[in-house]
Scaffold this motif. Structure first.
Motif, PDB file in Angstrom:
ATOM      1  N   CYS A 110      -7.710   1.127   1.817  1.00 29.14           N
ATOM      2  CA  CYS A 110      -7.489   1.754   0.516  1.00 29.14           C
ATOM      3  C   CYS A 110      -8.554   2.821   0.291  1.00 29.14           C
ATOM      4  N   GLN A 113      -3.308   1.539  -7.213  1.00 27.46           N
ATOM      5  CA  GLN A 113      -2.156   2.296  -7.695  1.00 27.46           C
ATOM      6  C   GLN A 113      -1.972   2.036  -9.182  1.00 27.46           C
ATOM      7  N   GLY A 125      -4.426   4.873   2.366  1.00 24.22           N
ATOM      8  CA  GLY A 125      -3.615   5.075   1.182  1.00 24.22           C
ATOM      9  C   GLY A 125      -4.225   4.375  -0.011  1.00 24.22           C
ATOM     10  N   LEU A 126      -3.381   3.858  -0.867  1.00 24.70           N
ATOM     11  CA  LEU A 126      -3.871   3.162  -2.051  1.00 24.70           C
ATOM     12  C   LEU A 126      -3.304   1.754  -2.081  1.00 24.70           C
ATOM     13  N   CYS A 127      -4.162   0.796  -2.332  1.00 27.50           N
ATOM     14  CA  CYS A 127      -3.698  -0.581  -2.426  1.00 27.50           C
ATOM     15  C   CYS A 127      -2.987  -0.765  -3.765  1.00 27.50           C
ATOM     16  N   PRO A 128      -2.182  -1.824  -3.888  1.00 29.05           N
ATOM     17  CA  PRO A 128      -1.415  -2.033  -5.126  1.00 29.05           C
ATOM     18  C   PRO A 128      -2.288  -1.992  -6.381  1.00 29.05           C
ATOM     19  N   ALA A 130      -9.468   4.207  -2.366  1.00 25.14           N
ATOM     20  CA  ALA A 130     -10.244   4.057  -3.598  1.00 25.14           C
ATOM     21  C   ALA A 130     -11.241   2.909  -3.502  1.00 25.14           C
ATOM     22  N   ARG A 132     -10.623  -1.500   0.416  1.00 26.47           N
ATOM     23  CA  ARG A 132     -10.106  -2.785   0.869  1.00 26.47           C
ATOM     24  C   ARG A 132      -9.303  -2.585   2.149  1.00 26.47           C
ATOM     25  N   TYR A 173       0.840  -1.203   0.000  1.00 21.64           N
ATOM     26  CA  TYR A 173       0.000   0.000   0.000  1.00 21.64           C
ATOM     27  C   TYR A 173       0.875   1.252   0.000  1.00 21.64           C
ATOM     28  N   THR A 174       0.420   2.274  -0.700  1.00 23.86           N
ATOM     29  CA  THR A 174       1.002   3.598  -0.541  1.00 23.86           C
ATOM     30  C   THR A 174       0.273   4.251   0.621  1.00 23.86           C
TER      31      THR A 174
END
Lengths: 145, 145
Positions: B96, B140, B134-137, B98, B101, A123-124
DNA sequence: TTCCTTATTGAAAAAATATTTCAATACGTT
DNA sequence: AACGTATTGAAATATTTTTTCAATAAGGAA
């Protein structure tokens, strides 16, 4: 809405293919002007001064949208569950379980942990919320009586 | 309700001057049997199998009471805002922005920070919630397209 | 044990919060 | 300036939470 203080945000909206409307600008601006997490209701109230036709429904929709784009993030304040804050607004506080008193504290030492999580999960990480709970000094004393 | 697995908790209730009722025991037991945070609705559903007359209103009231006594604590899960967990159940997860998750991660390295907060504020710290966002892979990758 | 007092309960009603629907509007392109 | 369409706000609906109040059951006293 004379001065836009969030050119980066508005641009991100445009680039994602969304229209730059007055209601959306109002919500963005309200979020930017406040550090704390705001409930949809509060955002609605403040937003109306910027865009008088603003409706509560639109606030809900816009918050969803901004969260999805990473421009705002949901913050779970104790009173309002659906609170939102401008992206990147980290929060750290202790809340007393007995009297609900909240104290914020400066937060350092989380960086290592965050780096580790990024590595493990992929994760970012762009923001965080750290809520400690316990008993404030007053309530500790009260319990010992 | 044949076996009580929470003698310490029931005793704490009694000592605080509250009655030890079937509905309260049911809520306590449900909380003890679950690690994750549960919404009042879920607690109600599970609790009914232990105490068939249990009402949703009583679940709300009991959760308030247990939280005040420090026997349960409110947990801000993304889906249910008013979730509760048995006291001491710490939570650490990344969400995440977005796709929503959630991934939990083991948490170490918070002890120093907690010790510092205790010293600065005088609060006794009994639990914590660390929410990273944040953002999950996947998301991203999707954003880069 | 049985009786009594009163905290506690559940159902219904009310209040607060969130979501869906849909015709009217305003954004941004041409 | 005019058009096509995403976006809006109001109303209706759904969901969640709180309040009210008569009925119940917990726990001490006899």
């Amino acid at each position: 809405m004379t001065h836009l203080k969030h050119p980066a945000m508005t641009q991100a909206l445009r680039e994602a293919g969304y229209r730059l409307t007055q209601p959306r600008l109002a919500v963005l601006q309200v979020l930017q002007e406040n550090d704390a997490g705001l409930s949809p209701e509060e955002i609605y109230r403040q937003g109306k001064t910027l865009c008088p036709t603003l409706g509560l429904v639109t606030v809900y929709r816009t918050l969803d949208l901004l969260a999805e784009l990473g421009l705002a993030r949901r913050v779970h304040s104790e009173q309002h569950c659906h609170s939102y804050a401008s992206a990147g607004a980290d929060r750290h506080y202790v809340i007393c379980q007995a009297c609900r008193r909240v104290i914020e504290f400066p937060c350092h030492g989380l960086d290592d942990l965050i780096a580790e999580v990024r590595q493990r999960t992929g994760y970012t990480i762009v923001g965080h919320l750290l809520e400690l709970s316990g008993l404030c000094p007053d309530c500790q004393a009260r319990q010992e009586m």
